[in-house]
Design a protein around this motif. Structure first.
Motif, short mmCIF file in Angstrom:
data_model
loop_
_atom_site.label_atom_id
_atom_site.label_comp_id
_atom_site.label_asym_id
_atom_site.label_seq_id
_atom_site.Cartn_x
_atom_site.Cartn_y
_atom_site.Cartn_z
N LEU A 1 84.04 -22.28 103.82
CA LEU A 1 83.33 -21.13 104.38
C LEU A 1 82.09 -21.60 105.15
CD1 LEU A 1 83.44 -18.81 101.23
CD2 LEU A 1 84.90 -18.65 103.27
N ASP B 1 87.21 -22.47 108.87
CA ASP B 1 86.47 -21.40 108.23
C ASP B 1 87.42 -20.34 107.67
OD1 ASP B 1 84.34 -19.85 107.39
OD2 ASP B 1 84.04 -18.91 109.36
N GLY B 2 87.24 -20.03 106.40
CA GLY B 2 88.07 -19.03 105.74
C GLY B 2 89.36 -19.56 105.17
N THR B 3 89.72 -20.79 105.52
CA THR B 3 90.98 -21.38 105.06
C THR B 3 90.74 -22.60 104.18
OG1 THR B 3 92.13 -20.63 107.05
CG2 THR B 3 93.17 -22.40 105.80
N SER C 1 81.89 -16.59 95.99
CA SER C 1 83.28 -16.26 96.31
C SER C 1 84.21 -17.41 95.95
CB SER C 1 83.41 -15.89 97.78
OG SER C 1 83.20 -17.02 98.61
#
Length: 369
Positions: free
Chosen positions: A311, A306-308, A327
Protein backbone atom coordinates in the motif's frame (compact mmCIF):
# COMPACT_ATOMS: atom_id res chain seq x y z
CA UNK A 1 35.47 -10.04 -20.95
CA UNK A 2 37.08 -8.19 -18.02
CA UNK A 3 34.81 -5.90 -16.00
CA UNK A 4 36.20 -3.42 -13.48
CA UNK A 5 33.59 -2.61 -10.83
CA UNK A 6 34.54 0.75 -9.31
CA UNK A 7 33.20 2.54 -6.24
CA UNK A 8 34.68 5.04 -3.82
CA UNK A 9 34.22 2.94 -0.67
CA UNK A 10 32.72 -0.50 -0.19
CA UNK A 11 31.37 -2.12 2.96
CA UNK A 12 29.64 -5.49 2.80
CA UNK A 13 27.33 -5.60 4.59
CA UNK A 14 25.34 -3.49 3.86
CA UNK A 15 26.32 -2.57 0.28
CA UNK A 16 25.38 -5.82 -1.44
CA UNK A 17 24.15 -4.14 -4.63
CA UNK A 18 27.75 -3.46 -5.67
CA UNK A 19 28.71 -7.16 -5.53
CA UNK A 20 25.53 -9.23 -6.02
CA UNK A 21 25.29 -8.75 -9.78
CA UNK A 22 28.97 -9.53 -10.28
CA UNK A 23 28.71 -12.70 -8.19
CA UNK A 24 25.69 -13.80 -10.24
CA UNK A 25 27.58 -13.17 -13.52
CA UNK A 26 30.97 -14.48 -12.42
CA UNK A 27 30.80 -17.46 -14.79
CA UNK A 28 30.29 -15.16 -17.78
CA UNK A 29 32.69 -12.28 -16.99
CA UNK A 30 35.99 -11.76 -15.21
CA UNK A 31 35.26 -9.24 -12.43
CA UNK A 32 37.56 -7.24 -10.22
CA UNK A 33 36.39 -4.61 -7.77
CA UNK A 34 38.41 -1.42 -7.37
CA UNK A 35 37.74 0.93 -4.48
CA UNK A 36 39.52 3.46 -2.30
CA UNK A 37 38.64 1.58 0.91
CA UNK A 38 37.01 -1.82 1.27
CA UNK A 39 35.64 -3.64 4.33
CA UNK A 40 34.21 -7.03 3.34
CA UNK A 41 32.91 -8.87 6.39
CA UNK A 42 30.61 -11.33 4.62
CA UNK A 43 32.74 -14.35 3.75
CA UNK A 44 30.39 -15.40 0.95
CA UNK A 45 31.66 -12.46 -1.13
CA UNK A 46 34.56 -14.11 -2.96
CA UNK A 47 35.29 -11.54 -5.68
CA UNK A 48 38.80 -10.05 -5.88
CA UNK A 49 38.82 -6.59 -4.31
CA UNK A 50 41.61 -4.02 -4.71
CA UNK A 51 41.58 -1.00 -2.40
CA UNK A 52 43.91 1.94 -3.00
CA UNK A 53 44.26 3.51 0.45
CA UNK A 54 46.99 1.74 2.48
CA UNK A 55 47.36 1.54 6.28
CA UNK A 56 44.72 -1.13 6.72
CA UNK A 57 45.43 -1.20 10.44
CA UNK A 58 43.63 2.13 10.79
CA UNK A 59 39.89 2.38 11.22
CA UNK A 60 37.65 2.76 8.18
CA UNK A 61 36.85 6.31 9.22
CA UNK A 62 40.52 7.26 9.61
CA UNK A 63 41.36 5.88 6.17
CA UNK A 64 38.56 7.94 4.62
CA UNK A 65 40.55 11.11 5.31
CA UNK A 66 43.32 9.73 3.07
CA UNK A 67 41.10 9.19 0.01
CA UNK A 68 42.04 12.42 -1.84
CA UNK A 69 45.75 11.52 -1.73
CA UNK A 70 45.37 8.06 -3.31
CA UNK A 71 42.92 8.50 -6.18
CA UNK A 72 45.70 8.28 -8.75
CA UNK A 73 46.69 4.93 -7.21
CA UNK A 74 43.21 3.57 -7.88
CA UNK A 75 43.34 4.88 -11.46
CA UNK A 76 46.67 3.16 -12.02
CA UNK A 77 45.41 -0.16 -10.66
CA UNK A 78 42.31 -0.06 -12.85
CA UNK A 79 44.52 0.55 -15.90
CA UNK A 80 46.85 -2.32 -14.95
CA UNK A 81 43.86 -4.68 -14.98
CA UNK A 82 43.16 -3.67 -18.63
CA UNK A 83 39.36 -4.02 -18.38
CA UNK A 84 37.05 -4.18 -21.37
CA UNK A 85 34.41 -2.21 -19.45
CA UNK A 86 34.53 -0.02 -16.35
CA UNK A 87 31.32 -0.03 -14.28
CA UNK A 88 31.22 2.87 -11.82
CA UNK A 89 28.70 2.98 -8.97
CA UNK A 90 27.70 6.57 -8.09
CA UNK A 91 28.77 9.48 -10.28
CA UNK A 92 30.22 11.23 -7.24
CA UNK A 93 33.84 10.30 -6.50
CA UNK A 94 34.17 8.86 -9.99
CA UNK A 95 37.51 10.57 -10.78
CA UNK A 96 39.67 7.40 -10.61
CA UNK A 97 37.34 5.48 -12.96
CA UNK A 98 36.98 8.42 -15.34
CA UNK A 99 40.75 8.86 -15.41
CA UNK A 100 41.31 5.24 -16.43
CA UNK A 101 38.49 5.32 -18.99
CA UNK A 102 39.77 8.49 -20.68
CA UNK A 103 43.44 7.56 -20.72
CA UNK A 104 42.98 4.08 -22.15
CA UNK A 105 39.73 4.69 -24.06
CA UNK A 106 37.87 2.10 -22.03
CA UNK A 107 34.05 2.20 -22.36
CA UNK A 108 32.44 3.15 -19.07
CA UNK A 109 29.03 2.55 -17.53
CA UNK A 110 27.87 4.60 -14.54
CA UNK A 111 25.02 3.51 -12.31
CA UNK A 112 23.24 6.38 -10.59
CA UNK A 113 21.79 5.59 -7.17
CA UNK A 114 20.20 8.87 -6.07
CA UNK A 115 22.58 10.79 -3.83
CA UNK A 116 24.79 11.49 -6.84
CA UNK A 117 21.91 12.87 -8.92
CA UNK A 118 20.81 15.16 -6.12
CA UNK A 119 24.41 16.28 -5.57
CA UNK A 120 24.71 17.15 -9.26
CA UNK A 121 21.58 19.31 -9.06
CA UNK A 122 22.42 21.05 -5.79
CA UNK A 123 24.08 24.46 -5.73
CA UNK A 124 26.51 25.57 -3.06
CA UNK A 125 28.01 23.14 -0.60
CA UNK A 126 31.48 24.66 -0.66
CA UNK A 127 34.45 22.67 -1.90
CA UNK A 128 32.72 19.30 -1.46
CA UNK A 129 29.68 20.48 -3.42
CA UNK A 130 31.91 21.71 -6.23
CA UNK A 131 33.82 18.40 -6.20
CA UNK A 132 30.63 16.34 -6.39
CA UNK A 133 29.26 18.39 -9.29
CA UNK A 134 32.57 18.14 -11.14
CA UNK A 135 32.66 14.35 -10.71
CA UNK A 136 29.06 14.00 -11.89
CA UNK A 137 29.71 16.14 -14.94
CA UNK A 138 32.79 14.15 -15.90
CA UNK A 139 31.03 10.81 -15.35
CA UNK A 140 28.13 11.97 -17.49
CA UNK A 141 30.43 13.15 -20.28
CA UNK A 142 32.61 10.03 -20.23
CA UNK A 143 30.09 7.22 -19.77
CA UNK A 144 28.90 5.35 -22.83
CA UNK A 145 25.82 4.40 -20.83
CA UNK A 146 24.22 5.79 -17.68
CA UNK A 147 21.95 3.48 -15.70
CA UNK A 148 19.45 4.94 -13.24
CA UNK A 149 17.89 2.68 -10.60
CA UNK A 150 14.32 3.91 -11.29
CA UNK A 151 12.28 5.79 -13.86
CA UNK A 152 11.95 8.60 -11.36
CA UNK A 153 15.71 8.88 -10.93
CA UNK A 154 16.32 8.76 -14.69
CA UNK A 155 14.06 11.78 -15.09
CA UNK A 156 15.80 13.64 -12.28
CA UNK A 157 19.20 12.79 -13.78
CA UNK A 158 18.31 14.24 -17.16
CA UNK A 159 16.91 17.36 -15.51
CA UNK A 160 20.18 17.62 -13.58
CA UNK A 161 22.31 17.58 -16.70
CA UNK A 162 23.03 13.93 -17.44
CA UNK A 163 22.66 13.18 -21.18
CA UNK A 164 19.17 11.90 -22.02
CA UNK A 165 20.34 9.91 -25.06
CA UNK A 166 22.64 7.75 -22.92
CA UNK A 167 20.50 7.44 -19.78
CA UNK A 168 18.46 4.26 -19.25
CA UNK A 169 16.64 2.57 -16.38
CA UNK A 170 18.20 -0.48 -14.75
CA UNK A 171 16.40 -1.69 -11.64
CA UNK A 172 18.77 -3.12 -9.04
CA UNK A 173 17.45 -6.62 -8.47
CA UNK A 174 17.48 -8.42 -5.14
CA UNK A 175 18.35 -12.07 -4.65
CA UNK A 176 14.96 -13.77 -4.64
CA UNK A 177 16.71 -17.12 -4.15
CA UNK A 178 17.96 -15.82 -0.78
CA UNK A 179 14.99 -13.72 0.27
CA UNK A 180 12.23 -16.33 0.27
CA UNK A 181 9.06 -16.91 2.29
CA UNK A 182 9.29 -18.85 5.53
CA UNK A 183 8.90 -22.60 5.21
CA UNK A 184 6.62 -22.62 8.28
CA UNK A 185 4.23 -20.01 9.72
CA UNK A 186 5.73 -17.65 12.29
CA UNK A 187 5.22 -18.34 15.98
CA UNK A 188 4.83 -14.73 17.15
CA UNK A 189 1.48 -14.30 18.89
CA UNK A 190 1.23 -10.61 17.95
CA UNK A 191 1.36 -9.03 14.47
CA UNK A 192 4.80 -7.65 13.73
CA UNK A 193 5.66 -4.55 11.70
CA UNK A 194 9.30 -4.20 10.67
CA UNK A 195 11.33 -1.15 9.68
CA UNK A 196 14.82 -1.55 8.19
CA UNK A 197 16.96 1.49 7.44
CA UNK A 198 18.63 4.57 8.85
CA UNK A 199 16.96 5.76 12.04
CA UNK A 200 16.83 9.28 10.68
CA UNK A 201 14.30 11.94 9.77
CA UNK A 202 14.47 11.38 6.01
CA UNK A 203 13.44 7.75 6.49
CA UNK A 204 10.28 8.81 8.31
CA UNK A 205 10.98 6.76 11.42
CA UNK A 206 9.41 9.41 13.66
CA UNK A 207 6.23 9.23 11.57
CA UNK A 208 6.21 5.44 11.85
CA UNK A 209 6.69 5.52 15.63
CA UNK A 210 3.83 8.01 15.95
CA UNK A 211 1.57 5.92 13.70
CA UNK A 212 2.44 2.72 15.59
CA UNK A 213 1.81 4.38 18.94
CA UNK A 214 -1.65 5.47 17.83
CA UNK A 215 -2.35 2.09 16.22
CA UNK A 216 -1.39 0.36 19.46
CA UNK A 217 -4.48 1.81 21.13
CA UNK A 218 -6.75 -0.41 19.03
CA UNK A 219 -4.49 -3.12 17.53
CA UNK A 220 -2.01 -5.04 19.62
CA UNK A 221 1.25 -5.41 17.66
CA UNK A 222 5.02 -5.08 17.79
CA UNK A 223 7.11 -2.59 15.82
CA UNK A 224 10.69 -3.77 15.32
CA UNK A 225 13.18 -1.12 14.18
CA UNK A 226 16.38 -2.41 12.57
CA UNK A 227 19.19 0.06 11.94
CA UNK A 228 20.96 2.96 13.56
CA UNK A 229 21.02 6.70 13.17
CA UNK A 230 20.78 10.08 14.91
CA UNK A 231 17.16 9.68 16.02
CA UNK A 232 17.60 6.32 17.70
CA UNK A 233 18.61 7.46 21.23
CA UNK A 234 15.72 9.89 21.59
CA UNK A 235 13.08 7.61 20.11
CA UNK A 236 14.29 4.58 22.03
CA UNK A 237 14.09 6.50 25.32
CA UNK A 238 10.55 7.78 24.76
CA UNK A 239 8.77 5.14 22.67
CA UNK A 240 6.00 2.85 23.87
CA UNK A 241 6.97 -0.62 25.19
CA UNK A 242 5.72 -2.41 22.07
CA UNK A 243 8.38 -0.65 19.94
CA UNK A 244 11.80 -2.36 19.89
CA UNK A 245 15.05 -0.86 18.56
CA UNK A 246 17.42 -3.68 17.62
CA UNK A 247 20.20 -1.65 16.03
CA UNK A 248 22.04 -3.01 12.95
CA UNK A 249 21.52 -6.68 12.09
CA UNK A 250 23.14 -8.94 9.52
CA UNK A 251 21.49 -10.09 6.32
CA UNK A 252 20.22 -13.41 7.64
CA UNK A 253 18.67 -11.82 10.73
CA UNK A 254 16.90 -9.24 8.56
CA UNK A 255 15.57 -12.02 6.35
CA UNK A 256 14.20 -13.86 9.37
CA UNK A 257 12.47 -10.71 10.60
CA UNK A 258 10.95 -10.02 7.20
CA UNK A 259 9.68 -13.58 6.93
CA UNK A 260 7.86 -13.31 10.23
CA UNK A 261 6.40 -9.83 9.73
CA UNK A 262 2.85 -8.83 8.90
CA UNK A 263 4.23 -5.82 7.03
CA UNK A 264 7.37 -3.85 6.28
CA UNK A 265 7.01 -0.09 6.65
CA UNK A 266 9.26 2.37 4.82
CA UNK A 267 7.74 5.87 5.12
CA UNK A 268 10.66 7.66 3.48
CA UNK A 269 9.93 11.37 3.40
CA UNK A 270 10.37 14.05 0.76
CA UNK A 271 13.19 16.27 2.03
CA UNK A 272 14.84 19.34 0.45
CA UNK A 273 17.21 18.08 -2.23
CA UNK A 274 16.52 14.40 -1.50
CA UNK A 275 14.06 11.64 -2.40
CA UNK A 276 14.11 7.85 -2.10
CA UNK A 277 15.46 6.67 -5.47
CA UNK A 278 14.30 3.08 -5.08
CA UNK A 279 14.21 1.30 -1.69
CA UNK A 280 15.59 -2.22 -2.09
CA UNK A 281 14.35 -3.38 1.32
CA UNK A 282 10.82 -3.09 -0.09
CA UNK A 283 11.76 -5.73 -2.66
CA UNK A 284 13.47 -7.93 -0.07
CA UNK A 285 10.31 -7.93 2.05
CA UNK A 286 8.03 -8.73 -0.88
CA UNK A 287 10.34 -11.55 -1.99
CA UNK A 288 9.76 -13.00 1.48
CA UNK A 289 6.02 -12.77 0.85
CA UNK A 290 5.60 -9.81 3.19
CA UNK A 291 3.42 -6.89 2.01
CA UNK A 292 4.81 -3.38 2.37
CA UNK A 293 3.61 0.12 3.24
CA UNK A 294 5.46 3.17 1.95
CA UNK A 295 5.06 6.86 1.33
CA UNK A 296 4.34 7.81 -2.27
CA UNK A 297 7.38 9.77 -3.45
CA UNK A 298 10.55 9.41 -5.49
CA UNK A 299 11.10 5.98 -7.01
CA UNK A 300 9.26 4.14 -4.23
CA UNK A 301 6.01 3.58 -6.21
CA UNK A 302 8.03 1.59 -8.76
CA UNK A 303 9.02 -0.91 -6.06
CA UNK A 304 5.53 -2.31 -5.41
CA UNK A 305 2.10 -2.73 -6.96
CA UNK A 306 -0.21 -0.48 -4.95
CA UNK A 307 -3.19 -2.39 -3.59
CA UNK A 308 -1.83 -5.75 -4.77
CA UNK A 309 1.60 -6.29 -3.14
CA UNK A 310 1.46 -3.42 -0.67
CA UNK A 311 0.00 0.00 0.00
CA UNK A 312 1.14 3.52 -0.85
CA UNK A 313 0.31 6.44 1.41
CA UNK A 314 0.59 10.14 0.64
CA UNK A 315 3.88 11.57 1.87
CA UNK A 316 3.55 12.85 5.43
CA UNK A 317 0.10 11.36 6.06
CA UNK A 318 0.72 9.80 9.46
CA UNK A 319 -2.92 8.86 9.96
CA UNK A 320 -2.98 7.24 6.53
CA UNK A 321 0.19 5.35 7.43
CA UNK A 322 -1.49 3.93 10.52
CA UNK A 323 -4.63 3.05 8.58
CA UNK A 324 -2.57 1.19 5.96
CA UNK A 325 -0.75 -0.79 8.64
CA UNK A 326 -4.05 -1.59 10.33
CA UNK A 327 -5.52 -2.89 7.08
CA UNK A 328 -2.58 -5.27 6.63
CA UNK A 329 -2.74 -6.46 10.22
CA UNK A 330 -6.46 -7.13 9.80
CA UNK A 331 -6.18 -9.13 6.56
CA UNK A 332 -8.10 -12.38 6.53
CA UNK A 333 -5.95 -15.48 5.87
CA UNK A 334 -7.08 -15.91 2.25
CA UNK A 335 -6.50 -12.25 1.41
CA UNK A 336 -3.12 -12.33 3.17
CA UNK A 337 -2.03 -15.38 1.21
CA UNK A 338 -3.14 -13.74 -2.04
CA UNK A 339 -1.17 -10.55 -1.31
CA UNK A 340 1.85 -12.55 -0.17
CA UNK A 341 1.89 -14.60 -3.37
CA UNK A 342 1.45 -11.49 -5.51
CA UNK A 343 4.32 -9.75 -3.71
CA UNK A 344 6.64 -12.67 -4.30
CA UNK A 345 5.60 -13.00 -7.95
CA UNK A 346 6.17 -9.28 -8.60
CA UNK A 347 9.76 -9.42 -7.37
CA UNK A 348 10.65 -12.70 -9.05
CA UNK A 349 9.15 -11.60 -12.34
CA UNK A 350 10.49 -8.07 -12.66
CA UNK A 351 12.75 -7.00 -9.76
CA UNK A 352 14.87 -10.06 -9.06
CA UNK A 353 18.64 -10.31 -9.21
CA UNK A 354 18.30 -12.88 -12.00
CA UNK A 355 16.35 -10.46 -14.20
CA UNK A 356 18.59 -7.51 -13.31
CA UNK A 357 21.83 -9.46 -13.88
CA UNK A 358 20.69 -10.60 -17.33
CA UNK A 359 19.93 -7.01 -18.29
CA UNK A 360 23.31 -5.87 -16.97
CA UNK A 361 25.12 -8.57 -18.94
CA UNK A 362 23.46 -7.26 -22.09
CA UNK A 363 24.73 -3.77 -21.28
CA UNK A 364 28.26 -5.11 -20.77
CA UNK A 365 28.26 -6.91 -24.11
CA UNK A 366 26.72 -3.96 -25.93
CA UNK A 367 29.05 -1.32 -24.48
CA UNK A 368 32.10 -3.58 -24.54
CA UNK A 369 31.59 -4.35 -28.21
Amino acid sequence: MRIAITKNTLRVPPTYFAVDHAMRLAQEFDFRIFTMIAEIVDETVDLPVVDAVPLRGLSFRAREYLIPAFQSVMTRRIRQYRPNVIHQHFATWSTPAVGAAVRDRIPMITTLHGADVFAASRNGGGALGWWNRRNCARAGATSARILAVSEYLAGEAVRGGFPAARTEVHYQGIDSDYFTPASEPGSDSKPVIVFVGAVAEHKGIDHLVQASTELGRTREHRLIVVGDGPMRPGLQATSAPHIEFLGPRDRSEIRDLLRGASALALPTRRMPGWREAAGLVLLEAQACGTPVVAYRNGGTPEMLVDGTTGLLVDDGDIRGLGDALRSLIDLEPVARRRMSEAARAFVVGSRSLAVSANELAAHYHDVGA
